[in-house]
Design a protein around this motif. Structure first.
Motif, PDB file in Angstrom:
ATOM      1  N   SER A 205      54.375  72.365 -46.454  1.00 25.06           N
ATOM      2  CA  SER A 205      54.951  71.681 -45.304  1.00 25.06           C
ATOM      3  C   SER A 205      55.447  70.308 -45.738  1.00 25.06           C
ATOM      4  N   SER A 206      56.641  69.944 -45.323  1.00 21.91           N
ATOM      5  CA  SER A 206      57.208  68.662 -45.721  1.00 21.91           C
ATOM      6  C   SER A 206      56.773  67.526 -44.801  1.00 21.91           C
ATOM      7  N   ASN A 207      56.186  67.845 -43.636  1.00 24.81           N
ATOM      8  CA  ASN A 207      55.764  66.837 -42.656  1.00 24.81           C
ATOM      9  C   ASN A 207      56.902  65.878 -42.314  1.00 24.81           C
ATOM     10  N   MET A 208      58.060  66.438 -42.041  1.00 22.35           N
ATOM     11  CA  MET A 208      59.249  65.632 -41.748  1.00 22.35           C
ATOM     12  C   MET A 208      59.067  64.799 -40.484  1.00 22.35           C
ATOM     13  N   ALA A 209      58.391  65.355 -39.471  1.00 21.80           N
ATOM     14  CA  ALA A 209      58.190  64.601 -38.233  1.00 21.80           C
ATOM     15  C   ALA A 209      57.343  63.348 -38.473  1.00 21.80           C
ATOM     16  N   MET A 210      56.328  63.460 -39.338  1.00 28.12           N
ATOM     17  CA  MET A 210      55.490  62.296 -39.661  1.00 28.12           C
ATOM     18  C   MET A 210      56.299  61.250 -40.428  1.00 28.12           C
ATOM     19  N   ASP A 211      57.163  61.701 -41.332  1.00 28.41           N
ATOM     20  CA  ASP A 211      58.026  60.759 -42.053  1.00 28.41           C
ATOM     21  C   ASP A 211      58.962  60.028 -41.108  1.00 28.41           C
ATOM     22  N   ILE A 212      59.479  60.722 -40.104  1.00 28.38           N
ATOM     23  CA  ILE A 212      60.381  60.093 -39.145  1.00 28.38           C
ATOM     24  C   ILE A 212      59.637  59.043 -38.317  1.00 28.38           C
ATOM     25  N   LEU A 213      58.411  59.372 -37.883  1.00 29.89           N
ATOM     26  CA  LEU A 213      57.634  58.407 -37.096  1.00 29.89           C
ATOM     27  C   LEU A 213      57.280  57.158 -37.898  1.00 29.89           C
ATOM     28  N   ARG A 214      57.000  57.338 -39.178  1.00 26.63           N
ATOM     29  CA  ARG A 214      56.637  56.198 -40.021  1.00 26.63           C
ATOM     30  C   ARG A 214      57.849  55.445 -40.546  1.00 26.63           C
ATOM     31  N   GLY A 215      59.036  56.040 -40.419  1.00 26.04           N
ATOM     32  CA  GLY A 215      60.247  55.393 -40.915  1.00 26.04           C
ATOM     33  C   GLY A 215      60.504  55.665 -42.378  1.00 26.04           C
ATOM     34  N   ASN A 216      59.870  56.686 -42.936  1.00 20.48           N
ATOM     35  CA  ASN A 216      60.041  57.016 -44.352  1.00 20.48           C
ATOM     36  C   ASN A 216      61.092  58.089 -44.578  1.00 20.48           C
ATOM     37  N   ASP A 217      61.796  58.498 -43.534  1.00 20.88           N
ATOM     38  CA  ASP A 217      62.749  59.595 -43.685  1.00 20.88           C
ATOM     39  C   ASP A 217      63.989  59.187 -44.478  1.00 20.88           C
ATOM     40  N   GLU A 218      64.294  57.913 -44.537  1.00 25.16           N
ATOM     41  CA  GLU A 218      65.456  57.451 -45.280  1.00 25.16           C
ATOM     42  C   GLU A 218      65.094  56.829 -46.622  1.00 25.16           C
ATOM     43  N   CYS A 219      63.817  56.832 -46.966  1.00 21.46           N
ATOM     44  CA  CYS A 219      63.366  56.258 -48.234  1.00 21.46           C
ATOM     45  C   CYS A 219      63.227  57.354 -49.285  1.00 21.46           C
ATOM     46  N   ILE A 220      63.609  57.039 -50.507  1.00 21.18           N
ATOM     47  CA  ILE A 220      63.424  57.969 -51.617  1.00 21.18           C
ATOM     48  C   ILE A 220      62.248  57.464 -52.430  1.00 21.18           C
ATOM     49  N   GLY A 221      61.209  58.267 -52.507  1.00 19.02           N
ATOM     50  CA  GLY A 221      59.995  57.868 -53.198  1.00 19.02           C
ATOM     51  C   GLY A 221      59.691  58.764 -54.379  1.00 19.02           C
ATOM     52  N   PHE A 222      58.553  58.516 -54.989  1.00 19.62           N
ATOM     53  CA  PHE A 222      58.104  59.282 -56.152  1.00 19.62           C
ATOM     54  C   PHE A 222      58.009  60.767 -55.833  1.00 19.62           C
ATOM     55  N   GLU A 223      57.441  61.099 -54.673  1.00 22.00           N
ATOM     56  CA  GLU A 223      57.234  62.503 -54.327  1.00 22.00           C
ATOM     57  C   GLU A 223      58.544  63.232 -54.065  1.00 22.00           C
ATOM     58  N   ASP A 224      59.605  62.501 -53.738  1.00 25.94           N
ATOM     59  CA  ASP A 224      60.908  63.132 -53.534  1.00 25.94           C
ATOM     60  C   ASP A 224      61.558  63.527 -54.854  1.00 25.94           C
ATOM     61  N   ILE A 225      61.318  62.756 -55.889  1.00 21.76           N
ATOM     62  CA  ILE A 225      61.943  63.025 -57.186  1.00 21.76           C
ATOM     63  C   ILE A 225      61.072  63.951 -58.035  1.00 21.76           C
TER      64      ILE A 225
END
Length: 140
Positions: free
Chosen positions: A96-116
């Protein structure tokens, strides 16, 4: 620095550890891997505890700031939304990518370590679905 070392030691066994394997059962190597007394007592690096609690500390800071700016209703509403999003999950054997949690925290537009490089805890190993569901439901 004995005070710093003593504060890092674990106080006891949590209820979850006892209830998962039973009080008199052995260690489950398939689920938990090999045990090491050193790993249970001290973190492997001084920054490990800080990194483990980073998101929790970030949320506390954001909630305190939001409370000071908008009042107590804003962090309470956001916490209720966090709880609602955490309850909606996929089956335990599906990623599960937990996209809804990322949107609530504001991390949906950030590229982090786990994305790469992907999060090491989210490996591509697929377990046996029936066994994983029985474990989640407490039937095992």
């Amino acid at each position: 620095n004995s005070r710093g070392t003593a504060s890092l030691l674990k106080d006891g066994i949590s209820l979850r550890e006892v209830s998962d394997s039973g009080l008199f059962e052995g260690h489950d190597l398939l689920r938990r891997g090999f045990t090491s007394v050193k790993n249970e007592l001290l973190p492997s690096h001084p920054l490990e505890l800080t990194e483990k609690n980073f998101q929790l500390n970030q949320d506390k800071t954001n909630f305190a700031t939001l409370r000071n700016i908008q009042g107590i209703h804003a962090p309470l509403k956001l916490q209720m939304e966090f709880r609602a999003v955490k309850q909606v999950q996929r089956l335990p054997f599906l990623h599960s990518s937990n996209m809804a949690m990322d949107i609530l925290r504001g991390n949906d537009e950030c590229i982090g370590f786990e994305d790469i490089l992907n999060d090491p805890s989210q490996s591509e190993i697929m377990g046996e679905p029936h066994m994983m569901m029985e474990h989640k439901l407490g039937l095992l």
